[in-house]
Design a protein around this motif. Structure first.
Motif, PDB file in Angstrom:
ATOM      1  N   ALA A  18       0.834  -1.210   0.000  1.00 15.19           N
ATOM      2  CA  ALA A  18       0.000   0.000   0.000  1.00 15.19           C
ATOM      3  C   ALA A  18       0.865   1.255   0.000  1.00 15.19           C
ATOM      4  N   ARG A  19       1.997   1.174   0.654  1.00 13.22           N
ATOM      5  CA  ARG A  19       2.914   2.324   0.712  1.00 13.22           C
ATOM      6  C   ARG A  19       3.513   2.602  -0.663  1.00 13.22           C
ATOM      7  N   TYR A  20       3.819   1.563  -1.426  1.00 15.92           N
ATOM      8  CA  TYR A  20       4.359   1.742  -2.768  1.00 15.92           C
ATOM      9  C   TYR A  20       3.427   2.582  -3.641  1.00 15.92           C
ATOM     10  N   LEU A  25       6.321   8.478  -9.022  1.00 17.49           N
ATOM     11  CA  LEU A  25       6.863   7.603 -10.050  1.00 17.49           C
ATOM     12  C   LEU A  25       8.381   7.768 -10.143  1.00 17.49           C
ATOM     13  N   PRO A  26       9.090   6.736 -10.636  1.00 18.17           N
ATOM     14  CA  PRO A  26      10.546   6.840 -10.780  1.00 18.17           C
ATOM     15  C   PRO A  26      10.938   7.998 -11.705  1.00 18.17           C
ATOM     16  N   ARG A  69      15.285   5.738 -15.729  1.00 16.36           N
ATOM     17  CA  ARG A  69      15.109   4.353 -16.137  1.00 16.36           C
ATOM     18  C   ARG A  69      15.730   3.392 -15.126  1.00 16.36           C
ATOM     19  N   GLU A  70      16.932   3.754 -14.611  1.00 19.11           N
ATOM     20  CA  GLU A  70      17.611   2.914 -13.640  1.00 19.11           C
ATOM     21  C   GLU A  70      16.770   2.721 -12.386  1.00 19.11           C
ATOM     22  N   GLU A  71      16.191   3.818 -11.883  1.00 16.08           N
ATOM     23  CA  GLU A  71      15.350   3.723 -10.697  1.00 16.08           C
ATOM     24  C   GLU A  71      14.111   2.881 -10.981  1.00 16.08           C
ATOM     25  N   PHE A  72      13.561   3.033 -12.188  1.00 16.20           N
ATOM     26  CA  PHE A  72      12.380   2.249 -12.562  1.00 16.20           C
ATOM     27  C   PHE A  72      12.692   0.746 -12.539  1.00 16.20           C
ATOM     28  N   GLU A  73      13.853   0.362 -13.118  1.00 16.19           N
ATOM     29  CA  GLU A  73      14.221  -1.050 -13.173  1.00 16.19           C
ATOM     30  C   GLU A  73      14.443  -1.630 -11.779  1.00 16.19           C
ATOM     31  N   VAL A  74      15.130  -0.872 -10.926  1.00 15.78           N
ATOM     32  CA  VAL A  74      15.414  -1.359  -9.585  1.00 15.78           C
ATOM     33  C   VAL A  74      14.138  -1.461  -8.766  1.00 15.78           C
ATOM     34  N   ARG A  75      13.296  -0.428  -8.843  1.00 13.46           N
ATOM     35  CA  ARG A  75      12.039  -0.459  -8.090  1.00 13.46           C
ATOM     36  C   ARG A  75      11.126  -1.572  -8.590  1.00 13.46           C
TER      37      ARG A  75
END
Length: 330
Positions: A274-276, A281-282, A285-291
């Motif tokens: 729920a916290r996510y 949003l990231p 791209r790097e943050e998006f992949e890791v998240r």
């Protein structure tokens, strides 16, 4: 192995002595049959004895018929093997092929396939295999201590694995050789074998299936852990989300050793999910992949816990009395 050797020696002595006292021809063969009849579990011993006796009776009937019709020639022995061995394979009692061959070769050695010779072999079978079966049933070592030791080692290794995963999420430079994964796989395999042998040594009601279910559960969870490892390998940045999951992993590293399913980590993962949804949003791209990898790790952890939830004991309700709890645990 040492116990099996002792049991085999005892079975051979008793079988040969009985065959000698009763006056059976070739009493040493009773000892050979006793050696073949000793098995690692009670259930396997009974099953093996039945298969060997059935195979041997067929061998005696077919062998005596062939010898009476064709005579006592070496090529008749070959014909016997060509006929009987495929038949035993078809009937799924191939473990009786050796005993069947033994009694048939006795007829060949005696050059007699009459009623007296056949009955002599039947008595040899009953004494040799019967003695081995009785000794098999009389005593088999309990595997309870070994099974519990496997359980404790598996839980300790699972705990270490979760701690190491948490360390990687907190510090991407952390290096782990993963040796615990290989060791825990071996422990699960050995524990499964011990649990099966324990059940096969219980003749009445088939034994308690708890341990087989337990090791099956750990095997399923290990598969889930391997998927987690693949996801964690994709986390090449240290993010707050990784720190949150690491904290839950450390909690799981402790609860994995508990007998009851507490549900604490499941609630924490639900709250984290729920916290996510409330996060921005990231921004790269790097943050998006890791998240994304961390979110999938969250899902895989839920799957891991669902396996435990189905198989582990559920903690009794807080409002129950001690008497109610004792009834619940039975």
């Amino acid at each position: 192995m040492g116990l099996r050797v002792l049991k085999t020696a005892l079975a051979v002595v008793i079988a040969m002595y009985l065959a000698h006292v009763i006056g059976i021809k070739s009493p040493a063969s009773a000892g050979l049959l006793a050696i073949l009849g000793i098995e690692v579990t009670k259930r396997k011993g009974i099953q093996s004895a039945l298969h060997r006796i059935t195979a041997s009776v067929l061998a005696l009937l077919i062998g005596s018929f062939l010898f009476m019709m064709l005579g006592f020639h070496v090529w008749v022995v070959s014909a016997f093997i060509l006929i009987v061995f495929p038949l035993l394979h078809r009937l799924r009692i191939t473990e009786g092929a050796v005993t069947g061959a033994v009694v048939m070769l006795h007829l060949f050695a005696y050059e007699s396939a009459g009623w007296d010779a056949v009955m002599n072999e039947m008595r040899l079978l009953l004494i040799g295999l019967g003695t081995a079966t009785i000794i098999n049933i009389a005593y088999m070592p309990k595997a309870d201590k070994a099974i519990v030791a496997h359980k404790q080692r598996i839980e300790a290794l699972f705990s270490d694995i979760f701690v190491n995963i948490a360390k990687h999420l907190r510090d991407k430079t952390f290096i782990w050789d993963g040796k615990e994964l290989l060791e825990v796989s071996e422990e699960i395999e050995e524990g499964t074998g011990q649990a099966k042998r324990s059940m096969d040594n219980t003749l009445i009601f088939g034994g308690d299936p708890y341990w087989r279910v337990y090791f099956y559960m750990r095997g399923e969870q290990l598969e889930s852990i391997h998927r987690m490892i693949d996801l964690v390998a994709q986390v090449y940045q240290t993010l707050p989300q990784g720190e949150w999951v690491a904290a839950i992993l450390e909690d799981i590293s402790q609860t994995v050793k508990e007998e009851y399913y507490t549900g604490k980590a499941e609630k924490e993962l639900q709250e984290l999910d729920a916290r996510y949804k409330q996060l921005a949003l990231p921004t790269s791209r790097e943050e998006f992949e890791v998240r994304s990898a961390i979110l999938q790790l969250n899902r895989e952890l839920m799957h891991y816990l669902s396996i435990a939830k189905k198989q582990k004991k559920q903690r009794p309700e807080a409002g129950l009395t001690l008497k109610d709890i004792s009834i619940f645990n039975k």
